[in-house]
Design an enzyme around this catalytic site. Structure first.
Site, PDB file in Angstrom:
ATOM      1  N   LYS A   1      66.140  35.760  33.233  1.00 32.47           N
ATOM      2  CA  LYS A   1      66.555  36.859  32.520  1.00 32.47           C
ATOM      3  C   LYS A   1      65.241  37.654  32.112  1.00 32.47           C
ATOM      4  O   LYS A   1      65.319  38.952  31.676  1.00 32.47           O
ATOM      5  CB  LYS A   1      66.839  36.342  30.959  1.00 32.47           C
TER       6      LYS A   1
ATOM      7  N   GLN B   1      67.196  34.790  25.410  1.00 30.52           N
ATOM      8  CA  GLN B   1      67.319  36.326  25.437  1.00 30.52           C
ATOM      9  C   GLN B   1      66.056  36.926  24.570  1.00 30.52           C
ATOM     10  O   GLN B   1      65.697  38.162  25.062  1.00 30.52           O
ATOM     11  CB  GLN B   1      68.621  36.829  24.215  1.00 30.52           C
TER      12      GLN B   1
ATOM     13  N   CYS C   1      79.720  31.916  27.035  1.00 32.97           N
ATOM     14  CA  CYS C   1      79.594  30.514  26.953  1.00 32.97           C
ATOM     15  C   CYS C   1      78.985  30.113  25.490  1.00 32.97           C
ATOM     16  O   CYS C   1      77.991  29.752  25.155  1.00 32.97           O
ATOM     17  CB  CYS C   1      78.189  30.177  27.827  1.00 32.97           C
TER      18      CYS C   1
ATOM     19  N   ASP D   1      65.934  28.644  20.580  1.00 27.80           N
ATOM     20  CA  ASP D   1      66.460  28.925  22.113  1.00 27.80           C
ATOM     21  C   ASP D   1      65.960  30.558  22.252  1.00 27.80           C
ATOM     22  O   ASP D   1      66.581  31.541  21.516  1.00 27.80           O
ATOM     23  CB  ASP D   1      67.814  28.781  22.171  1.00 27.80           C
TER      24      ASP D   1
ATOM     25  N   HIS E   1      74.865  29.518  22.040  1.00 27.52           N
ATOM     26  CA  HIS E   1      75.077  29.377  23.447  1.00 27.52           C
ATOM     27  C   HIS E   1      75.464  27.797  23.497  1.00 27.52           C
ATOM     28  O   HIS E   1      74.794  26.892  23.228  1.00 27.52           O
ATOM     29  CB  HIS E   1      73.909  29.681  24.458  1.00 27.52           C
TER      30      HIS E   1
HETATM   31  N1  C6P Z   1      73.232  33.304  28.656  1.00 30.90           N
HETATM   32  C1  C6P Z   1      74.468  35.330  29.410  1.00 30.90           C
HETATM   33  O1  C6P Z   1      75.269  35.973  30.172  1.00 30.90           O
HETATM   34  P1  C6P Z   1      70.295  29.464  31.333  1.00 30.90           P
HETATM   35  O2  C6P Z   1      71.581  29.438  32.160  1.00 30.90           O
HETATM   36  O3  C6P Z   1      69.847  27.894  31.367  1.00 30.90           O
HETATM   37  O4  C6P Z   1      69.240  30.217  31.959  1.00 30.90           O
HETATM   38  O5  C6P Z   1      70.242  29.791  29.970  1.00 30.90           O
HETATM   39  C2  C6P Z   1      71.283  29.405  29.176  1.00 30.90           C
HETATM   40  C3  C6P Z   1      71.176  30.463  27.908  1.00 30.90           C
HETATM   41  C4  C6P Z   1      70.744  29.688  26.696  1.00 30.90           C
HETATM   42  N2  C6P Z   1      70.755  30.393  25.630  1.00 30.90           N
HETATM   43  C5  C6P Z   1      71.086  31.730  25.478  1.00 30.90           C
HETATM   44  C6  C6P Z   1      71.143  32.585  24.235  1.00 30.90           C
HETATM   45  C7  C6P Z   1      71.726  32.436  26.657  1.00 30.90           C
HETATM   46  O6  C6P Z   1      71.870  33.606  26.763  1.00 30.90           O
HETATM   47  C8  C6P Z   1      71.535  31.820  27.670  1.00 30.90           C
HETATM   48  C9  C6P Z   1      72.334  32.597  29.067  1.00 30.90           C
HETATM   49  C10 C6P Z   1      73.688  33.879  30.071  1.00 30.90           C
HETATM   50  O7  C6P Z   1      74.717  35.260  28.152  1.00 30.90           O
HETATM   51  C11 C6P Z   1      74.513  33.361  31.040  1.00 30.90           C
HETATM   52  S1  C6P Z   1      75.857  32.253  30.411  1.00 30.90           S
END
Ligand code: C6P
Length: 405
Positions: free
Chosen positions: A225, A202, A363, A199, A122
């Site tokens: 999430k 998910q 993203c 990371d 991401h």
């Molecule tokens: N992915 C998706 O629709 P934040 O925004 O900081 O809570 O998380 C960022 C992020 C980082 N790593 C992974 C693997 C992610 O999936 C995400 C967030 C969302 O897939 C919003 S872009």
């Protein structure tokens, strides 16, 4: 313990609403999950009964709120089995957690040092490292992804070397659903002398995570999430790793002593929590984790897999749908392209049927480029989705297709 999604749904007020006159079918939980009453009430309850700033006051409300905030840190620790709550830093999300590490750890890097990422990251786990490339001349290397969406471990190993200082990889891909072999990644990276950041944005939602068993140096996740609120996330760091990091932001509560001439810093985790923290959001996250703990997480994971497999089975090899990411053991995420249709149009038509999916690059532009697509549509499944919803999704896909066939 058994698990019944129909009973669980009743705990999520929003799932009772309609969209375009149809019952809402929410298949966008990988972007952000809906919130159970336990979370809504914990946050509202704090505002109604015990709210003040934390770590500053002497009075009763300040002490009660501080206790609730630190109790949430303990829940955040328990979720990933960290050795100590002192290893849990509250951030505003996964993004901020990774920026914290890149910015603070980055201060020890020099031109030519290497960071190993993967092609399925991401942007939250790419851009902060690009900053170091731009500012310091650090070199970024991307481990390749195979055609089925699994990580090419041979390719990954080839990138490791004496200059590798950090390996930063997703535990579970938000686009492909791939669950990476993180134990092996950590082992190989450590053998090469590098630290590892995972990371878990998910993965932490769908799998039990044990940072001690993984022996990982840093682990990041988001509250929203995980059925918790936005504006809160966690950076886990092994005690000795956090102790070695310089502060990220300056302000109240992260200091030891401040004079006109000099400053000293607080110990972790407070060293990394400058200013008034997201108190209510932390309480909400703690409530979300405590609520999840009342469920049989293995049964939940099995249910989510069943939803994904139901969609695959009902599509029955339809040649007008191309799934992106079919790695063995993948999580319950279904990314796809529909023949002749742009992903945005697909998502817009599905919305008319009350079905929420995400469409775009998610993203993850390097990954999109890897698969030669500019966008995909994505259905992501959560514990509150039902087999009936999975069937309704496939039915709506069949109808959507008629617009483009
Ligand atoms: N992915 C998706 O629709 P934040 O925004 O900081 O809570 O998380 C960022 C992020 C980082 N790593 C992974 C693997 C992610 O999936 C995400 C967030 C969302 O897939 C919003 S872009």
């Amino acid at each position: 313990m058994s698990f019944d999604p129909h009973t669980i749904r009743a705990e999520f007020p929003i799932l009772g609403r309609e969209v375009h006159g149809k019952p809402l079918i929410y298949l966008d939980s990988a972007a952000s999950a809906q919130k159970p009453r336990a979370v809504i009430q914990a946050m509202a309850g704090a505002m109604e009964h015990a709210y003040a700033n934390v770590h500053r006051g002497i009075h009763s409300l300040a002490n009660e709120t501080t206790d609730a905030y630190e109790k949430a840190r303990e829940s955040a620790r328990r979720l990933i089995n960290a050795a100590s709550a002192q290893e849990i830093v509250f951030t505003k999300g996964t993004t901020e957690a990774i920026n914290l590490v890149a910015s603070s750890f980055g201060q020890s890097l020099k031109a030519g040092d290497e960071i190993v990422l993967t092609q399925m990251e991401h942007h939250a786990n790419i851009v902060p490292w690009h900053f170091l490339r731009e500012r310091l001349g650090v070199v970024l290397r991307f481990a390749p992804v195979r055609e089925d969406g699994s990580l090419d471990m041979e390719g990954f190993r080839r990138l490791l070397g004496p200059k590798t200082r950090m390996v930063a990889a997703s535990h579970m891909s938000n686009v492909l659903g791939t669950i990476n072999p993180v134990s092996e990644i950590v082992y190989e990276a450590h053998a090469a002398g590098a630290l590892v950041l995972l990371d878990g944005a998910q993965a932490v939602v769908h799998a039990k995570v044990d940072v001690q068993a993984l022996d990982v140096d840093f682990y990041a996740y988001s509250g929203h999430k995980l059925y918790g609120p936005t504006g809160i996330g966690v950076l886990y760091g092994k005690a000795e790793r956090l102790a070695a990091l310089p502060p990220y932001q300056g302000g109240g509560e992260m200091i030891g002593v401040v004079t006109e001439e000099a400053i000293t810093y607080a110990d972790p985790p407070h060293r990394f929590e400058a200013g008034t923290p997201p108190i209510l959001e932390a309480i909400g996250l703690g409530a979300a984790i405590d609520w999840l703990d009342t469920l049989d997480r293995d049964a939940v994971a099995a249910h989510e897999h069943a939803l994904y497999h139901r969609v695959k089975e009902r599509l029955n090899g339809a040649n007008w749908i191309t799934e992106i990411g079919t790695a063995p053991g993948k999580g319950a995420i279904f990314s796809f392209a529909m023949e002749g249709a742009h992903a945005h149009d697909v998502a817009q038509i599905l919305d008319r049927y009350g079905i929420a999916v995400r469409a775009g690059t998610h993203c993850a532009e390097p990954l999109m480029r890897r698969f030669g697509v500019t966008a995909s549509a994505r259905a992501s499944f959560a514990l509150y989705n039902t087999l009936e919803e999975a069937d309704a999704f496939v039915e709506a896909l069949n109808r959507t297709r008629t617009f483009f066939a």
